[in-house]
Design an enzyme around this catalytic site. Structure first.
Site, short mmCIF file in Angstrom:
data_model
loop_
_atom_site.label_atom_id
_atom_site.label_comp_id
_atom_site.label_asym_id
_atom_site.label_seq_id
_atom_site.Cartn_x
_atom_site.Cartn_y
_atom_site.Cartn_z
N GLY A 29 -2.12 14.74 -2.49
CA GLY A 29 -2.53 14.31 -1.14
C GLY A 29 -1.31 14.27 -0.23
N ARG A 63 -4.68 20.39 -1.06
CA ARG A 63 -5.59 21.53 -0.96
C ARG A 63 -5.13 22.50 0.14
NH1 ARG A 63 -10.67 17.85 -2.31
NH2 ARG A 63 -9.59 16.50 -0.86
N LYS A 170 -4.70 1.28 -3.54
CA LYS A 170 -5.99 0.62 -3.44
C LYS A 170 -6.93 1.49 -2.59
CE LYS A 170 -6.61 -2.07 0.39
NZ LYS A 170 -6.22 -1.40 1.61
N HIS A 200 0.54 -2.88 -1.20
CA HIS A 200 1.80 -2.76 -0.45
C HIS A 200 2.31 -4.12 0.05
CE1 HIS A 200 -0.65 -2.78 3.26
NE2 HIS A 200 0.47 -3.07 3.90
N HIS A 262 -4.59 -8.00 -0.86
CA HIS A 262 -3.45 -8.65 -0.20
C HIS A 262 -3.58 -10.17 -0.17
CE1 HIS A 262 -2.93 -4.57 0.83
NE2 HIS A 262 -3.52 -4.57 1.99
C1 BG6 Z 1 -4.14 -1.95 4.46
C2 BG6 Z 1 -5.55 -1.96 4.99
O1 BG6 Z 1 -4.13 -2.19 3.07
O2 BG6 Z 1 -3.38 -2.97 5.11
C3 BG6 Z 1 -5.57 -1.81 6.49
O3 BG6 Z 1 -6.28 -0.91 4.38
C4 BG6 Z 1 -4.68 -2.83 7.15
O4 BG6 Z 1 -6.90 -1.92 7.00
C5 BG6 Z 1 -3.29 -2.81 6.51
O5 BG6 Z 1 -4.60 -2.53 8.53
C6 BG6 Z 1 -2.44 -3.93 7.05
O6 BG6 Z 1 -1.14 -3.76 6.55
P1 BG6 Z 1 0.11 -4.38 7.30
O7 BG6 Z 1 1.26 -4.08 6.39
O8 BG6 Z 1 0.17 -3.69 8.63
O9 BG6 Z 1 -0.19 -5.83 7.45
#
Ligand code: BG6
Length: 502
Positions: A29, A63, A170, A200, A262
């Site tokens: 990807g 792809r 995720k 993340h 998260h």
């Molecule tokens: C992602 C979500 O995991 O985290 C998003 O899929 C969200 O919808 C994002 O906007 C928020 O991440 P951060 O690091 O900007 O708080």
């Protein structure tokens, strides 16, 4: 309320960082948004910090028909505004290669194998190969199985010498059953210690700081329990809506997109018991224990503990069903049934299109048991509040009371503030830098082990089922607002209120 800046005595007591060993990173990807916006810049940053091996190379897969040169040109654009000398950017970009093909065709994996062999001759990266799946989860099983069949998935302990890891983003499943199914499929090809499930948030410096703050100071741990803490609020508020991700988001919603991962990871870090060591399984064992202590919910009780809403205008977003009942806001009240936390309320909320972008954990301590200033009218003394500001203004603040100069009895509420930017003067590194480096090093501390992830889904399954079965209209909130009535009622019923979003 006045702010006080702490004087920094020493910014560094111990600092340990290990450079990555030689390895090849294969990204599926690779022409996608995440790779261009986050992964490529993070890898350049590691290269700039001399944390990437001289014997590193990257193969992008996708792809789209792309030559090595065309892939490099895309990377050059992605790196245009990154802060690194041009010579380093040039050197980094020459390490990038591309293999195109259909993820379901054996040819693709044969071509990857051939390219890896050729690159091993050139870079001598040895046997460490990382496969990063930046593709829709539907493809995780297909790609893993092909990697296994091509002999690319075997671990060191097998008859092959390939030391392979699989990195997945995720969402890992969309409920308990699908997470199990996905894990079984991947598990046929990769063992648990080869799998890196990314959240993340765990790569954010301020989230990692929760462990340092809690377990490297004696001051707070003795009061970190039901005897001193009144309640804890965890907030992730965003100003953005679903942007170009409407189609994905409409099948996900805030509970799956933010809460299951998260938010529950932050909850685990703020509430878990001290791990024995700072090693992957030591930390992850404690998280598991904590998640297993979450008070179970029945489907019938869900509405007392979880509320959801949708921002007005959501159903007009591109990719979103016009009659969508997907939630863009979730608020919840959770309880942890163990000695430390019995009866402490944990309030969590996350939403899109709110008044401010802010992520924080606020620990509100109990009020003082008796005010000796009551006869002078000071009987309602505000409680201490410790706020861990995860983003955007990373830092910490502690609210306390002090005498104001002048009158005999004059009290003020002050904030003792610590700002990462003011103290360290640097922009926070992108969380993918940490996560990619740890994958290369084989350190799984910041990645979700399946049993912890399984417990998050187990806890939320009744919520998903109750919401799917409900025919109640979904409450809406105004984009840009600070208040969502259903969430306010959830906390106000207990005589408390949400912290303002600012
Ligand atoms: C992602 C979500 O995991 O985290 C998003 O899929 C969200 O919808 C994002 O906007 C928020 O991440 P951060 O690091 O900007 O708080």
């Amino acid at each position: 309320m006045k702010d006080i800046q702490p004087k920094v005595l020493s910014t560094e007591i111990a600092c340990a960082e290990t450079a990555a060993p030689p390895c090849a990173l294969v990204i599926f990807g690779a022409s996608g948004d995440l790779v261009q916006r986050k992964l490529i810049p993070s890898l350049l940053a590691l290269h700039h910090k001399k944390l990437l091996s001289d014997r590193f190379c990257l193969i992008g897969c996708g792809r789209t028909e792309l030559s090595d040169q065309a892939f490099r040109e895309k990377a050059v654009q992605a790196l245009a505004h990154e802060d690194a000398p041009q010579a380093e950017k040039d050197d980094f970009v020459t390490r990038l290669y591309f293999v195109s093909g259909d993820y379901n065709s054996e040819d693709l994996y044969r071509n990857i194998t051939n390219k890896l062999e050729a690159l091993n001759k050139k870079y001598d990266y040895g046997s460490r190969t990382l496969f990063y799946l930046s593709v829709p989860p539907l493809l995780y099983g297909i790609i893993s199985e092909h990697l296994r069949q091509a002999g690319l998935a075997c671990s060191q302990s097998s008859e092959h010498s390939m030391d392979a890891s699989l990195i997945v983003e995720k969402p890992f499943g969309h409920d308990l059953a699908s997470a199990h199914e996905l894990n079984t499929t991947i598990g046929r090809c990769f063992k648990e210690d080869q799998i890196y499930r990314i959240d993340h948030y765990l790569g954010k410096e301020t989230v990692q700081n929760i462990l340092m703050f809690r377990f490297a100071n004696t001051l707070f741990e003795p009061v970190w329990n039901r005897n001193y803490i009144d309640h804890i609020q965890i907030t992730i508020a965003e100003t953005l809506g679903v942007e170009h991700r409407g189609e994905y988001y409409d099948h996900s919603g805030a509970l799956r997109d933010m809460f299951q991962n998260h938010m529950l990871q932050m909850l685990a870090m703020i509430a878990m018991e001290p791990p024995v060591t700072f090693e992957a399984d030591s930390v992850r064992d404690e998280k598991l224990k904590l998640l297993r202590s979450l008070r179970p919910l029945t489907q019938e009780a869900v509405s007392q503990y979880f509320v959801r809403g949708q921002y007005a205008g959501y159903t007009s977003e591109p990719g979103v069903a016009r009659d969508s009942k997907t939630e863009t806001y979730v608020a919840a009240k959770l309880h942890i049934d163990n000695w430390r936390w019995r009866d402490v309320h944990f309030y969590l909320r996350t939403g899109k299109r709110l008044a401010a972008k802010t992520t924080e954990i606020a620990v509100t301590f109990k009020r003082i048991p008796h005010s000796l200033f009551a006869s002078s009218g000071l009987d309602e003394i505000p409680p201490n509040v410790l706020v861990m500001k995860i983003q955007p203004e990373e830092g910490m603040s502690l609210r306390f009371q002090a005498k104001r100069p002048g009158s005999k009895l004059c009290m003020g509420t002050l904030n003792m503030d610590f700002s990462y930017e003011k103290v360290f003067g640097i922009k926070m590194p992108e969380s993918y830098q940490r996560l990619l480096l740890d994958c290369m090093l084989g350190d799984q501390t910041l990645f979700m082990r399946f049993d912890t992830l399984e417990n998050t889904w187990r806890h939320l399954d009744p919520v998903l089922k109750a919401w799917a079965a409900s025919s109640d209209p979904l409450p809406t909130y105004d984009p840009g607002s600070d208040r969502f009535d259903a969430a306010s009622q959830l906390i106000e019923a207990d005589g408390r209120s949400w912290r303002p979003l600012d």
